[in-house]
Design a protein around this motif. Structure first.
Motif, PDB file in Angstrom:
ATOM      1  N   ASP A 147       0.831  -1.208   0.000  1.00 23.77           N
ATOM      2  CA  ASP A 147       0.000   0.000   0.000  1.00 23.77           C
ATOM      3  C   ASP A 147       0.867   1.260   0.000  1.00 23.77           C
ATOM      4  N   THR A 148       1.981   1.215   0.743  1.00 22.96           N
ATOM      5  CA  THR A 148       2.906   2.352   0.747  1.00 22.96           C
ATOM      6  C   THR A 148       3.461   2.588  -0.649  1.00 22.96           C
ATOM      7  N   LEU A 149       3.860   1.510  -1.316  1.00 15.91           N
ATOM      8  CA  LEU A 149       4.359   1.634  -2.695  1.00 15.91           C
ATOM      9  C   LEU A 149       3.278   2.135  -3.636  1.00 15.91           C
ATOM     10  N   ASP A 150       2.055   1.665  -3.410  1.00 19.44           N
ATOM     11  CA  ASP A 150       0.928   2.070  -4.256  1.00 19.44           C
ATOM     12  C   ASP A 150       0.716   3.576  -4.187  1.00 19.44           C
ATOM     13  N   HIS A 151       0.878   4.147  -2.998  1.00 23.66           N
ATOM     14  CA  HIS A 151       0.621   5.573  -2.804  1.00 23.66           C
ATOM     15  C   HIS A 151       1.819   6.434  -3.187  1.00 23.66           C
ATOM     16  N   ALA A 152       3.009   5.833  -3.313  1.00 25.62           N
ATOM     17  CA  ALA A 152       4.204   6.599  -3.672  1.00 25.62           C
ATOM     18  C   ALA A 152       4.131   7.046  -5.130  1.00 25.62           C
ATOM     19  N   LYS A 153       4.755   8.182  -5.433  1.00 26.89           N
ATOM     20  CA  LYS A 153       4.811   8.653  -6.807  1.00 26.89           C
ATOM     21  C   LYS A 153       5.778   7.778  -7.606  1.00 26.89           C
TER      22      LYS A 153
END
Length: 563
Positions: free
Chosen positions: A135-141
């Motif tokens: 989820d963190t990667l998903d939200h990262a640009k």
């Protein structure tokens, strides 16, 4: 009206078929048509005299931390990479409890030479489970598409605690079951696969073997069953492939029903072992299993200089004083103090490091401007020392002092036992291999192989002098469609209607690697080797331009891939 029309380029479409001249029409992030007189577009690019290829798919990177702070995943995106997969070799950053973060940093620092200070400052660690990390990667640009795999070491350490790094301890059935359930959950939430390391080369910063090294059959069976239940993911392994090693990983693939991807390279202490492993891969494929070997396109080169992680003088008492200085002060001291240089090259410590480096010098070369990664053995530092009646230490120091102290040495560590790239050619031509030794994001100031796509095309299709070249259509297919299918990515790697509009427009005649340089651009002022390229006129991800004339556009159209 199309969003984009790339006109009149030489299309190398990823199929391996002969290149042809055509226009490529793009709309809504996909390739809509390939042909002539396709109609108007909001933007047209004149690609006459240029190559048009699919974006490169790099399945073997270590951007696990960097993906949280660098949306461009440099230097990979400077080389036409539009998809990157990380979490390889059993190391990564999830699952993790806050108290165990220092151990995972210690492990990554040792195995992949990413400084602990860089990871401590650059990575937030605002997750615990692997799905939370996704989820963190998903939200990262993101400029490009990325995918993450579940690494064995963090999984084991999370379930077993300190015992997970103790090779005298075997996990209980309960612990194996818990590892399996966590792996299954991660795969269901989108992890691209499971990775493990079974090589003694992988050590923590403080010298301990990686936790997964001694995992027994029961543990791998439990994890394989979890993959079978999920019906998703690739198994990736980095192994020394001694007796029984291939068999245990083949067993995991058979039980799970999932593809197996193995690092395949030549090592100097057993230069024919890779062929044995390659034959085992073919036997498994003939038995109906999905197995491939991940190969490189040039030697794995350890780079040494006055600013890199290691150099020939690392353990010398005088170097210990020099390394405390900044680069300019260090170079000035060496330039102006003849006694210091004499001490460095005359009073060599008798220790493991210098003995090892002494044996390296017959396979170590001066990285002149425009360095050719297929140098003849006659150009080695050992041979130069003989010709000039100097010691290897004097030649090495002189080499590092070049270019105002920015000179580098290239030690051909692996894949260069015979002093040429014929075994690499054999590996590339094998239909059981995919591209996979670029190691983007890892070994940041020791190895710099992220430029593999650029080297693959420029050296093997155009510049090679010490052997046969390879067709550019074959090379493009190898690093696009073949790599994509190796990880089940069926929507990319071809320039055909309906496929993802990940594209490179390349000035092939002028395509080349720049010289490797040390940059201090990581978090906490961390240093790394960077090698860029010239010749990438345009790179598109889902039809959005991320590179223009070798420079970033600032566009961030990338997405997280979920299995």
């Amino acid at each position: 009206m199309y969003d984009l029309l790339i006109k009149g380029g030489t299309v190398v479409d990823g199929t391996g078929e002969a290149a042809f001249t055509a226009d490529v029409a793009v709309g809504s992030g996909k390739i809509l048509d390939v042909g002539k007189d396709l109609g108007p577009a909001k933007r047209e690019i004149d690609a006459a005299g240029l190559l048009v290829t699919p974006g490169f798919v790099d399945v073997h990177t270590h951007y696990d931390g960097q993906a949280t702070w660098d949306p461009y995943l440099t230097p990979s995106t400077y080389h036409g990479v539009t998809t990157a997969i990380f979490g390889n070799c059993g190391v990564g950053f999830a699952p993790v409890r806050k108290k165990d973060v220092p151990y995972l940093i210690n492990l990554m620092e040792g195995v992949e030479d990413i400084p602990g200070s860089v990871l401590s400052e650059g990575v937030s660690f605002n997750w615990e489970s692997f799905p939370e990390y996704l989820d963190t990667l998903d939200h990262a640009k993101k400029a490009i598409d990325i995918g993450a795999q579940v690494p064995h070491a963090p999984l084991r350490f999370y379930v077993m605690g300190e015992k997970g790094a103790d090779h005298s301890v075997i996990p209980t059935e309960i612990e194996i079951d818990k590892m399996g359930r966590l792996l299954e959950e991660a795969l269901q939430r989108g992890a691209m696969g499971f990775t493990t390391s079974r090589t003694t080369k992988h050590l923590t910063r403080d010298g301990r073997n990686t936790p997964s090294l001694s995992a027994k059959e029961a543990e791998l069976q439990g994890l394989a069953l979890a993959m079978k239940r999920s019906g998703k993911g690739v198994i990736e392994v980095n192994s020394d492939f001694g007796p029984g090693e291939f068999e245990i990983m083949r067993m995991a693939s058979e039980i799970s029903g999932r593809p197996l991807s193995i690092l395949l390279l030549q090592v100097n202490n057993s230069p024919e072992l890779w062929r044995q492993t390659r034959n085992q891969i073919h036997e498994a494929r003939n038995a109906g299993l999905s197995v491939n070997g991940q190969v490189g396109c040039r030697p794995i080169v350890i780079i040494m200089g006055l600013e890199t992680t290691i150099n020939p003088f690392c353990t010398h008492p005088k170097w210990k004083l020099l390394e405390k200085l900044n680069p300019e002060e260090r170079y000035a001291a060496l330039l102006n103090q003849e006694d210091l240089r004499r001490d460095l090259i005359k009073n060599i410590p008798d220790d493991e490091h210098t003995r090892k480096v002494a044996t390296w010098m017959s396979r170590t070369f001066l990285m002149q401007k425009g360095f050719d990664y297929e140098p003849p053995p006659s150009d080695s530092i050992s041979e130069i020392a003989k010709q000039k009646n100097k010691t290897i230490w004097e030649v090495a120091l002189d080499g590092m002092m070049k270019y105002q102290g920015k000179g580098l040495l290239a030690h051909t560590f692996e894949n260069y036992f015979d002093g040429n790239l014929e075994i690499i050619r054999e590996m590339l031509l094998d239909d059981a291999t995919i591209m996979g030794l670029g190691d983007g994001g890892a070994h940041v100031c020791t190895v710099c192989d992220e430029g593999a796509p650029t080297y693959l095309l420029s050296h093997w299709a155009r510049d090679r002098q010490r052997g046969e070249k390879l067709p550019i259509e074959f090379l493009v297919r190898k690093h696009t469609r073949v790599s994509a299918l190796g990880y089940g990515l069926t929507d990319r790697g071809l320039i055909k209607p309906g496929y993802k509009a990940d594209l490179n427009v390349i000035d092939f005649e002028n395509l080349k690697l720049t010289d490797a340089e040390v940059h201090y651009d990581l978090p906490a002022g961390g240093k790394r080797l960077v090698q860029r390229a010239t010749g990438y006129k345009h790179t598109f991800v889902s039809g959005c331009e991320i590179i223009s004339n070798d420079e970033q556009t600032g566009a961030l159209p990338g997405n997280l891939l979920r299995s």
